[in-house]
Design a protein around this motif. Structure first.
Motif, PDB file in Angstrom:
ATOM      1  N   GLN A   3      31.488  -7.289 -32.505  1.00 22.86           N
ATOM      2  CA  GLN A   3      31.791  -6.300 -31.480  1.00 22.86           C
ATOM      3  C   GLN A   3      30.540  -6.053 -30.650  1.00 22.86           C
ATOM      4  N   PRO A   4      30.697  -5.837 -29.334  1.00 24.53           N
ATOM      5  CA  PRO A   4      29.518  -5.537 -28.522  1.00 24.53           C
ATOM      6  C   PRO A   4      28.928  -4.181 -28.895  1.00 24.53           C
ATOM      7  N   GLN A  74      36.363 -20.743 -26.350  1.00 30.05           N
ATOM      8  CA  GLN A  74      35.865 -19.766 -27.312  1.00 30.05           C
ATOM      9  C   GLN A  74      34.445 -19.314 -26.954  1.00 30.05           C
ATOM     10  N   GLU A  77      34.766 -16.894 -24.046  1.00 30.66           N
ATOM     11  CA  GLU A  77      35.295 -15.615 -24.510  1.00 30.66           C
ATOM     12  C   GLU A  77      34.218 -14.819 -25.250  1.00 30.66           C
ATOM     13  N   GLU A  80      31.791 -13.395 -22.633  1.00 33.49           N
ATOM     14  CA  GLU A  80      32.355 -12.328 -21.810  1.00 33.49           C
ATOM     15  C   GLU A  80      32.728 -11.080 -22.600  1.00 33.49           C
ATOM     16  N   ARG A  81      33.109 -11.246 -23.861  1.00 34.08           N
ATOM     17  CA  ARG A  81      33.562 -10.088 -24.650  1.00 34.08           C
ATOM     18  C   ARG A  81      32.495  -9.470 -25.534  1.00 34.08           C
ATOM     19  N   VAL A  82      31.500 -10.268 -25.941  1.00 32.76           N
ATOM     20  CA  VAL A  82      30.509  -9.764 -26.902  1.00 32.76           C
ATOM     21  C   VAL A  82      29.086  -9.819 -26.354  1.00 32.76           C
ATOM     22  N   PRO A  85      28.438  -7.999 -22.635  1.00 31.57           N
ATOM     23  CA  PRO A  85      28.535  -6.531 -22.730  1.00 31.57           C
ATOM     24  C   PRO A  85      27.379  -5.904 -23.525  1.00 31.57           C
ATOM     25  N   TRP A 187      27.993 -12.498 -14.222  1.00 35.61           N
ATOM     26  CA  TRP A 187      28.985 -11.761 -15.009  1.00 35.61           C
ATOM     27  C   TRP A 187      29.006 -10.280 -14.603  1.00 35.61           C
ATOM     28  N   GLN A 191      32.032  -7.699 -13.020  1.00 36.73           N
ATOM     29  CA  GLN A 191      32.437  -6.460 -13.699  1.00 36.73           C
ATOM     30  C   GLN A 191      32.449  -5.263 -12.751  1.00 36.73           C
TER      31      GLN A 191
END
Length: 193
Positions: A3-4, A74, A77, A80-82, A85, A187, A191
């Motif tokens: 998790q970020p 993967q 992802e 960008e998700r972990v 951020p 990125w 956002q």
């Protein structure tokens, strides 16, 4: 998937509490960047090729997953998700605290003590022939100066950690030669839309 890092409540008191600030940065870096190999290994699907009984007949000195490419989707992802951020949260904290360090600090509890020490040092009569060390005066540092020095150090550490993380990500994901700063800035621009 990891998790970020969560965003702390940013206040000048958070920045001046150097223990809390360092702990936040240390924990955020430890969960994402320092354990990047484990995070990337977690993206691989275990036993994707099935079990090969012959793999146990000989001793393998290197891990079969080491160097194995991770599917691009993967990797993207994960970035960008972990990864991005977490970098964003740390960048925001470093930027905010650097701003606090360059702002006037009317709530500095030691400012009166520093002013008294400075006036005593100006009034002191020094005869360096009798005591060559009597002329030495080391004023205490304001907490904004101390915070500014810490921010310079932490920015340097952040740059090193990001470059190492990006290098490992490039090896495992087969990425192009785009720099970590350029990819992160691109990125962040997406956002803000």
């Amino acid at each position: 998937m990891s998790q970020p890092s969560s965003r702390p409540h940013l206040t000048p008191q958070f920045c001046f509490n150097q223990t809390a600030l360092r702990d936040f940065l240390r924990i955020s870096r430890g969960t994402i960047d320092d354990s990047i190999t484990q995070n990337l290994n977690a993206l691989l699907t275990p036993a994707q090729q099935g079990f090969d009984p012959s793999s146990t007949s000989t001793r393998q000195l290197s891990s079969p997953d080491h160097g194995r490419s991770i599917p691009p989707q993967q990797c993207q992802e994960f970035k960008e998700r972990v990864l991005f951020p977490s970098w964003s949260v740390r960048s925001d904290v470093l930027d905010y605290c650097a701003g606090v360090a360059t702002s006037p600090d009317p709530d500095d509890p030691d400012s009166v003590i520093r002013q008294i020490e400075d006036s005593k040092a100006r009034e002191r009569v020094v005869d360096e022939r009798l005591d060559p060390y009597s002329g030495r005066y080391f004023p205490t540092e304001a907490r904004t100066e101390s915070l500014a020095m810490l921010m310079r150090q932490e920015r340097a550490v952040e740059k090193i950690i990001r470059n190492r993380t990006w290098s490992l990500l490039g090896e495992r994901c087969g990425m192009n030669n785009e720099s970590s700063e350029a990819a992160f800035d691109r990125w962040r621009a997406t956002q803000k839309r």
